[in-house]
Design a protein around this motif. Structure first.
Motif, PDB file in Angstrom:
ATOM      1  N   GLY A   1      90.321  73.649  10.532  1.00  0.00           N
ATOM      2  CA  GLY A   1      89.617  72.756  10.424  1.00  0.00           C
ATOM      3  C   GLY A   1      88.535  72.809   9.626  1.00  0.00           C
ATOM      4  O   GLY A   1      88.489  74.020   8.830  1.00  0.00           O
ATOM      5  N   TRP A   2      87.344  72.010   9.686  1.00  0.00           N
ATOM      6  CA  TRP A   2      86.091  72.307   8.703  1.00  0.00           C
ATOM      7  C   TRP A   2      85.187  73.000   9.451  1.00  0.00           C
ATOM      8  O   TRP A   2      84.919  72.480  10.626  1.00  0.00           O
ATOM      9  CB  TRP A   2      85.671  70.864   8.445  1.00  0.00           C
ATOM     10  CG  TRP A   2      84.318  70.702   7.494  1.00  0.00           C
ATOM     11  CD1 TRP A   2      84.066  71.378   6.688  1.00  0.00           C
ATOM     12  CD2 TRP A   2      83.302  69.729   8.105  1.00  0.00           C
ATOM     13  NE1 TRP A   2      82.618  71.107   6.371  1.00  0.00           N
ATOM     14  CE2 TRP A   2      82.172  70.324   7.217  1.00  0.00           C
ATOM     15  CE3 TRP A   2      82.915  68.834   9.103  1.00  0.00           C
ATOM     16  CZ2 TRP A   2      80.879  69.704   7.282  1.00  0.00           C
ATOM     17  CZ3 TRP A   2      81.785  68.620   9.214  1.00  0.00           C
ATOM     18  CH2 TRP A   2      80.606  68.655   8.255  1.00  0.00           C
ATOM     19  N   GLU A   3      84.539  73.801   9.109  1.00  0.00           N
ATOM     20  CA  GLU A   3      83.323  74.600   9.891  1.00  0.00           C
ATOM     21  C   GLU A   3      82.370  75.168   9.012  1.00  0.00           C
ATOM     22  O   GLU A   3      82.474  75.683   7.931  1.00  0.00           O
ATOM     23  CB  GLU A   3      84.068  75.662  10.507  1.00  0.00           C
ATOM     24  CG  GLU A   3      82.860  76.434  11.500  1.00  0.00           C
ATOM     25  CD  GLU A   3      83.432  77.555  12.134  1.00  0.00           C
ATOM     26  OE1 GLU A   3      82.570  78.145  13.030  1.00  0.00           O
ATOM     27  OE2 GLU A   3      84.583  78.034  12.078  1.00  0.00           O
ATOM     28  N   THR A   4      81.081  74.832   9.350  1.00  0.00           N
ATOM     29  CA  THR A   4      79.856  75.194   8.489  1.00  0.00           C
ATOM     30  C   THR A   4      79.224  76.585   8.918  1.00  0.00           C
ATOM     31  O   THR A   4      79.641  76.960  10.088  1.00  0.00           O
ATOM     32  CB  THR A   4      78.716  74.291   8.640  1.00  0.00           C
ATOM     33  OG1 THR A   4      78.282  74.033   9.646  1.00  0.00           O
ATOM     34  CG2 THR A   4      79.580  72.693   8.165  1.00  0.00           C
ATOM     35  N   ARG A   5      78.488  77.047   8.238  1.00  0.00           N
ATOM     36  CA  ARG A   5      77.717  78.234   8.683  1.00  0.00           C
ATOM     37  C   ARG A   5      76.712  77.874   9.418  1.00  0.00           C
ATOM     38  O   ARG A   5      76.521  76.692   9.769  1.00  0.00           O
ATOM     39  CB  ARG A   5      77.383  79.123   7.521  1.00  0.00           C
ATOM     40  CG  ARG A   5      75.985  78.388   6.890  1.00  0.00           C
ATOM     41  CD  ARG A   5      75.753  78.906   5.392  1.00  0.00           C
ATOM     42  NE  ARG A   5      76.531  78.611   4.311  1.00  0.00           N
ATOM     43  CZ  ARG A   5      76.804  79.092   3.333  1.00  0.00           C
ATOM     44  NH1 ARG A   5      76.147  80.495   3.004  1.00  0.00           N
ATOM     45  NH2 ARG A   5      77.546  78.754   2.255  1.00  0.00           N
ATOM     46  N   ARG A   6      76.165  78.882  10.379  1.00  0.00           N
ATOM     47  CA  ARG A   6      74.968  78.453  11.354  1.00  0.00           C
ATOM     48  C   ARG A   6      73.828  78.243  10.567  1.00  0.00           C
ATOM     49  O   ARG A   6      73.064  79.050   9.755  1.00  0.00           O
ATOM     50  CB  ARG A   6      74.934  79.771  11.988  1.00  0.00           C
ATOM     51  CG  ARG A   6      75.762  80.176  12.931  1.00  0.00           C
ATOM     52  CD  ARG A   6      75.628  81.275  13.785  1.00  0.00           C
ATOM     53  NE  ARG A   6      76.812  81.709  14.451  1.00  0.00           N
ATOM     54  CZ  ARG A   6      76.982  82.277  15.679  1.00  0.00           C
ATOM     55  NH1 ARG A   6      75.866  82.371  16.390  1.00  0.00           N
ATOM     56  NH2 ARG A   6      78.014  82.883  16.331  1.00  0.00           N
ATOM     57  N   ARG A   7      73.254  77.036  10.784  1.00  0.00           N
ATOM     58  CA  ARG A   7      71.861  76.624  10.278  1.00  0.00           C
ATOM     59  C   ARG A   7      70.792  77.206  10.816  1.00  0.00           C
ATOM     60  O   ARG A   7      70.678  77.433  11.865  1.00  0.00           O
ATOM     61  CB  ARG A   7      71.923  75.196  10.288  1.00  0.00           C
ATOM     62  CG  ARG A   7      72.557  74.409   9.111  1.00  0.00           C
ATOM     63  CD  ARG A   7      72.201  72.905   9.099  1.00  0.00           C
ATOM     64  NE  ARG A   7      72.503  72.347   7.987  1.00  0.00           N
ATOM     65  CZ  ARG A   7      72.090  72.167   6.905  1.00  0.00           C
ATOM     66  NH1 ARG A   7      70.798  72.498   6.710  1.00  0.00           N
ATOM     67  NH2 ARG A   7      72.473  71.395   5.781  1.00  0.00           N
TER      68      ARG A   7
ATOM     69  N   GLY B   1      78.378  73.438  12.704  1.00  0.00           N
ATOM     70  CA  GLY B   1      79.631  73.717  13.666  1.00  0.00           C
ATOM     71  C   GLY B   1      80.811  73.214  12.827  1.00  0.00           C
ATOM     72  O   GLY B   1      80.728  73.265  11.687  1.00  0.00           O
ATOM     73  N   GLY B   2      81.877  73.068  13.773  1.00  0.00           N
ATOM     74  CA  GLY B   2      83.203  72.938  13.383  1.00  0.00           C
ATOM     75  C   GLY B   2      83.917  71.603  13.756  1.00  0.00           C
ATOM     76  O   GLY B   2      83.757  71.447  15.097  1.00  0.00           O
ATOM     77  N   VAL B   3      84.574  70.857  13.100  1.00  0.00           N
ATOM     78  CA  VAL B   3      85.537  69.594  13.597  1.00  0.00           C
ATOM     79  C   VAL B   3      86.894  70.016  12.936  1.00  0.00           C
ATOM     80  O   VAL B   3      87.157  70.160  11.861  1.00  0.00           O
ATOM     81  CB  VAL B   3      84.685  68.433  13.087  1.00  0.00           C
ATOM     82  CG1 VAL B   3      85.545  67.157  13.344  1.00  0.00           C
ATOM     83  CG2 VAL B   3      83.341  68.319  13.602  1.00  0.00           C
ATOM     84  N   ALA B   4      87.739  69.566  13.878  1.00  0.00           N
ATOM     85  CA  ALA B   4      89.105  69.795  13.372  1.00  0.00           C
ATOM     86  C   ALA B   4      89.595  68.447  12.561  1.00  0.00           C
ATOM     87  O   ALA B   4      90.301  68.969  11.643  1.00  0.00           O
ATOM     88  CB  ALA B   4      90.059  70.079  14.671  1.00  0.00           C
ATOM     89  N   ARG B   5      89.422  67.409  13.052  1.00  0.00           N
ATOM     90  CA  ARG B   5      89.912  66.278  12.484  1.00  0.00           C
ATOM     91  C   ARG B   5      89.106  65.065  12.388  1.00  0.00           C
ATOM     92  O   ARG B   5      88.390  64.954  13.628  1.00  0.00           O
ATOM     93  CB  ARG B   5      91.431  65.764  12.913  1.00  0.00           C
ATOM     94  CG  ARG B   5      92.716  66.983  12.963  1.00  0.00           C
ATOM     95  CD  ARG B   5      93.103  66.848  11.328  1.00  0.00           C
ATOM     96  NE  ARG B   5      94.148  67.691  10.942  1.00  0.00           N
ATOM     97  CZ  ARG B   5      94.143  69.079  10.754  1.00  0.00           C
ATOM     98  NH1 ARG B   5      92.791  69.611  10.671  1.00  0.00           N
ATOM     99  NH2 ARG B   5      95.263  69.797  10.787  1.00  0.00           N
ATOM    100  N   LEU B   6      89.044  64.145  11.502  1.00  0.00           N
ATOM    101  CA  LEU B   6      88.618  63.034  11.621  1.00  0.00           C
ATOM    102  C   LEU B   6      89.566  62.045  11.172  1.00  0.00           C
ATOM    103  O   LEU B   6      90.157  62.020   9.894  1.00  0.00           O
ATOM    104  CB  LEU B   6      87.460  63.170  10.483  1.00  0.00           C
ATOM    105  CG  LEU B   6      86.631  61.614  10.251  1.00  0.00           C
ATOM    106  CD1 LEU B   6      85.707  61.297  11.365  1.00  0.00           C
ATOM    107  CD2 LEU B   6      85.632  61.529   9.033  1.00  0.00           C
TER     108      LEU B   6
END
Length: 392
Positions: free
Chosen positions: A230-236, A327-332
């Motif tokens: 999925g898509w995941e960003t670092r901790r803000r 955070g992370g999202v798997a699919r849009l």
């Protein structure tokens, strides 16, 4: 050509159209004595365990052929000898970068390679593809061991299959084919579908952060197997939030959005919002172009969320997913119907990207045009509007 060590960052943000994740397949190979051809398109990076032997020798995470032998007294292979692997792209498209990765192949890598491409029926068999028109998109180039070789592709045409030739034999860990998907509009005619999907021509136009996972994963087909798909960003650690902008496959009216946090348990976003814009031809719309599509809404971890979208949102070309704070999202998924202009745009892109031979064959089979007339049309491209003689 650029050569990089195999563990350096990936060379392109564009999707790997040959990858198994998008449905790619290694259809055939001249030989796979030491290591299976299917390893070429595995999505994960190659690995290696030294001194791990099977009954045919050291186990390699790649494709490896036996040593070729020629007819002479020392049995050396001839100058024209080559092994090959035939790959059907999971998503046909225009290729921009091809990567031939010889990771962990040191004394057994090929000295050189060539990459060819063809535009054929996606259901063609290996026997039928042997007679296809093959274009050389990467001319014969030298290879080194344990390195990622990056080849820029200038050919502007849409292809469905690749053929990797290695001269004369040896091992390749991975083959990547980064490019822009170009769907065939004919199966989509009259249908509602996912306008964000890579396989339909959706693309990531902008992203705030992709530290742990690429935003392109959001648009991949099927369900993710693990969080890393999925898509995941670092901790803000500031007051902002993360986002990704998706360019729709065509101008459309959207009906349903799906935000899937599957596999994201302790790192799913707390909430999300969707905004939309109409900005034809823009890489990413300017800040003032956005209107609300879905207000900021709480999300649950490891959950598929589905939202009906307002019917009066109008014709859209871009959607922005904001996650709060990170955070992370798997699919849009963004389901809807292309507008008439959107469908014409899909058709034009496909027609303009077909190689000349494929255009002539399609025009004859689909619309009954004589070969000479079809060839004249092919030479008159790129079209700015759909010709009346091509009723897609």
């Amino acid at each position: 050509m650029t050569a990089r060590h195999h563990d350096e960052p990936a060379p392109s943000p564009l999707p790997d159209l040959a990858g198994r994740t998008l449905g790619g397949s290694v259809m055939a190979a001249s030989d796979e004595f030491f290591a299976e051809k299917e390893n070429l398109i595995k999505p994960e990076p190659p690995t290696h365990r030294p001194y791990t032997f099977a009954h045919r020798g050291q186990v390699y995470d790649g494709w490896e052929t036996r040593r070729r032998r020629g007819p002479g007294p020392d049995r050396r292979p001839g100058a024209g000898d080559a092994d090959w692997a035939l790959v059907r792209l999971g998503v046909p498209g225009v290729l921009r970068t091809v990567v031939v990765d010889t990771a962990y192949f040191t004394g057994n890598f090929p000295p050189a390679c060539t990459v060819q491409a063809a535009a054929a029926d996606e259901l063609a068999t290996p026997e039928q593809l042997a007679a296809a028109d093959w274009a050389e998109i990467v001319p014969r180039c030298p290879l080194t061991g344990d390195a990622r070789h990056i080849f820029e592709v200038s050919d502007p045409h849409r292809y469905t299959h690749l053929r990797l030739l290695i001269h004369p034999d040896g091992g390749v860990a991975r083959l990547r084919a980064h490019g822009e998907p170009v769907p065939d509009p004919r199966p989509l005619a009259g249908l509602s579908f996912d306008l964000a999907a890579l396989e339909n021509g959706g693309a990531v136009a902008a992203c705030s952060d992709d530290y742990f996972g690429s935003p392109t994963n959001l648009l991949a087909p099927g369900l993710p197997r693990v969080m890393g798909e999925g898509w995941e960003t670092r901790r803000r650690r500031d007051e902002g939030n993360d986002y990704v902008v998706v360019a729709l496959a065509a101008a459309a009216r959207l009906r349903l959005a799906e935000i899937d946090t599957r596999h994201f348990l302790g790192n799913a976003p707390g909430s999300a919002a969707l905004r939309a814009a109409r900005a034809p031809g823009a890489a990413a719309p300017p800040p003032g172009a956005w209107t609300e599509l879905l207000p900021r809404t709480a999300l649950l971890p490891d959950t598929r969320h589905r939202f009906r979208l307002p019917a009066d949102a109008g014709e859209l070309t871009h959607v922005r997913l904001d996650v709060y704070p990170d955070g992370g999202v798997a699919r849009l998924r963004l389901l809807g119907e292309p507008t008439p202009d959107g469908r014409r745009g899909l058709a034009l892109r496909w027609l303009n990207a077909l190689p000349p031979g494929a255009f002539v064959r399609t025009a004859a089979a689909e619309w009954g045009l004589p070969a000479g007339e079809a060839a004249e049309l092919a030479a008159a491209r790129p079209f700015t509007r759909q010709p009346d003689r091509l009723p897609i």
